[in-house]
Structure formats: structure tokens, C-alpha cells
Design an enzyme around this catalytic site. Structure first.
Site, short mmCIF file in Angstrom:
data_model
loop_
_atom_site.label_atom_id
_atom_site.label_comp_id
_atom_site.label_asym_id
_atom_site.label_seq_id
_atom_site.Cartn_x
_atom_site.Cartn_y
_atom_site.Cartn_z
N ARG A 184 0.64 -9.32 4.18
CA ARG A 184 1.88 -8.85 3.55
C ARG A 184 3.08 -9.24 4.42
O ARG A 184 4.13 -9.64 3.88
CB ARG A 184 1.85 -7.34 3.33
CG ARG A 184 0.88 -6.91 2.22
CD ARG A 184 1.00 -5.44 1.91
NE ARG A 184 2.26 -5.11 1.26
CZ ARG A 184 2.72 -3.87 1.10
NH1 ARG A 184 2.02 -2.84 1.57
NH2 ARG A 184 3.86 -3.65 0.50
N CYS A 242 7.15 -0.22 7.52
CA CYS A 242 5.92 -0.63 6.83
C CYS A 242 6.28 -0.90 5.38
O CYS A 242 7.34 -1.46 5.10
CB CYS A 242 4.85 0.46 6.95
SG CYS A 242 5.37 2.06 6.28
#
Length: 286
Positions: A184, A242
Site C-alpha cells: 500500500r 497509516c
């Protein structure tokens, strides 16, 4: 400030002491995972005795606009009401746990500290460590119905937090860590948020690197070595983000154990990627 982690045997001793008139301990069950099973039925199937179930989506976050991210911080008033429902008073020891490598529990740990609850610890190794140590589980929801309401008074800002602008600046002047999985960060996949990639200048630091094979956090020396290898030092500001501000708290706890003072970007990538004016970087280069 107590050590951020507590072992299963240490928690059992704290609960025994509390049951015999010692200092009160409030245990919070924060079982949650993205797209996973609902936490409350799991709680009812078996939880640490006296624990209260906490819903991450509705009690550790609020609904907000897309540019605020998927898990904006709750208001002080709403969170104070929740904390009091959980039976927490000023000065209580609070222990949080989940069954997801402590990822959700760390969100509770950080948020409680941000809102002024000082004595907060995460059960190292999560619920599996409690089971492995041979300690009992309680079944049902009776522990939710016998809570004496608490009186804790909260205020925001007791842990450092970052805005999107702060995060952008920190990536240039200090160390900004991205706690998501590497794919990611690199922008190879993005299953949830509108754009793939990372904040320019951020360094990949997946939460998986904080744990040993037993699911427990590495010791302080090993964690310090990990983060120093990523450029963290006591004389450089460090921040973490995050996907939505949940798992970044796992890096924040690990950094705290290692002796650093991290700031957390609650909006994280879900907020950044919903602000079209924000630049995006891809690949392995910060």
C-alpha cells in the site's frame, strides 16, 4: 507514565489485587478488524473477566467528512461519556486488548492517553497470550450490565497529534513513518482509499515489524534498533500515520517502548488521499 505493555500474568495479578481491595483496574475489550467479524459476539463468546466491550467505529471514532479520514477522533464530550460508561475514574489503571495483534487495542491506548487517561497499558500478545497463560474467560455480557458509571474528566491534546499540514512538514524536517503494509505504501494496491501511494517523504514502517513470532512486541532494544535504522533519533521529531489512524497507534506504542516521543496523524492516508490538492508519491522512494 506506566510501561505501555502488560503481560497476561501481570494483568491477572492486577485483577486479583483489585478483587481483594487493591487499586481498581478497568479492562477494555477492543476486538475489531477491517471487514472482519463483529466484535461484540466474540466478546460474548469469551472475554477476560470484568472486561467491557468497546466499539472502535462508534466509540473510538466518529463519523466525519471524507477529507477527515475514515476514523476521525471523537469529540471530547462524546469520548468522556463513553469512558464513564466503561466505569473509568480519574487515576484508574486501564488495560486494553484485542485479538488482532493489538492493532485496535493500540488505538484505544493512544486515544485514552491523548484524552488524558495516564495509566493505560496494552495486553502484550493480545487475547491469545491470556489464553496461552491458562487464565479463564468469562462468557456472556453480564460484565457490561454491572458497571458502576465512572467520573473521569477528559481533555484533548495530551499526546502529540498531527494535521495534514503538520505531516507534510514533518516529512521534510523530521521522520514521518507509514505504518501500512509495504504494497500500500508503494501504491501497488489500494483497496479502500481513493488514491494509492504515500505522503511524499514518508518512510515505510509496517506494523508487522514491531512483533516477534509469538505475536508479542519486540523488546525495547530491538525496537530502538528497528526505528533507528529508519532514521529515527531522539533529536529528530517523529510522526506516524497509516490508513485511517488506527494501526498507526501500533507504531506509536512501539516507538514509545523504544524511548521515542511520536506524534500521530489521526486522519492518515484516508484523509490525505481525499484532499485532491495533496501530492502523492509511489514506489519505494520516500
Amino acid at each position: 507514565m506506566p510501561h505501555p505493555l502488560v503481560t497476561a500474568n501481570e494483568l491477572a495479578a492486577l485483577l486479583d489485587d483489585a478483587a481483594n481491595g487493591g487499586a481498581p483496574v478497568r479492562v477494555l475489550d477492543v476486538r475489531w478488524s477491517l471487514g472482519g467479524p463483529a466484535g461484540l459476539p466474540l466478546y460474548e463468546e469469551g472475554h477476560i473477566p470484568s472486561a467491557v466491550y468497546v466499539d472502535l467505529d462508534t466509540e473510538l471514532a466518529r463519523h466525519g467528512e471524507p477529507e477527515e479520514g475514515r476514523h476521525p477522533l471523537p469529540t471530547v464530550d462524546a469520548f468522556q461519556a463513553a469512558v464513564r460508561r466503561w466505569g473509568i475514574n480519574d487515576g484508574d489503571t486501564v488495560v486494553v486488548y484485542d485479538d488482532w495483534n493489538s492493532l485496535a487495542a493500540c488505538r484505544a491506548w493512544w486515544l485514552l492517553r491523548y484524552m488524558g487517561i495516564e495509566n493505560v497499558q496494552v495486553l502484550d500478545g493480545a487475547l491469545s497470550a491470556w489464553r496461552a497463560a491458562g487464565h479463564p474467560l468469562a462468557i456472556g455480557a453480564d460484565d457490561m450490565t454491572t458497571i458502576e458509571p465512572g467520573t473521569a474528566i477528559l481533555s484533548a491534546g495530551n499526546e502529540p497529534a498531527l494535521t495534514a499540514d503538520d505531516a507534510a512538514a514533518l516529512a521534510e524536517t523530521g521522520v514521518l513513518l507509514d505504518a501500512r503494509a509495504g504494497e500500500r505504501y508503494r501504491g501497488e494496491v489500494e483497496p479502500i482509499d481513493p488514491r494509492a501511494g504515500h505522503i511524499p517523504g514518508a518512510i515505510s514502517a509496517p506494523t508487522s515489524g514491531n512483533l516477534g513470532e509469538d505475536g508479542q512486541f519486540l523488546d525495547s532494544e530491538a525496537l530502538r534498533e528497528r526505528y533507528e535504522a529508519l532514521g529515527v533519533s531522539v533529536d529528530r521529531a517523529v510522526g506516524v500515520y497509516c490508513g485511517s489512524g488506527v494501526t498507526a497507534a501500533h507504531d506509536a506504542l512501539a516507538l514509545t517502548v523504544a524511548g521515542f516521543r511520536p506524534a500521530l496523524f489521526p486522519g492518515s492516508w484516508s484523509a490525505w488521499s481525499n484532499q485532491p490538492e495533496r501530492p502523492v508519491a509511489t514506489g519505494v522512494t520516500p
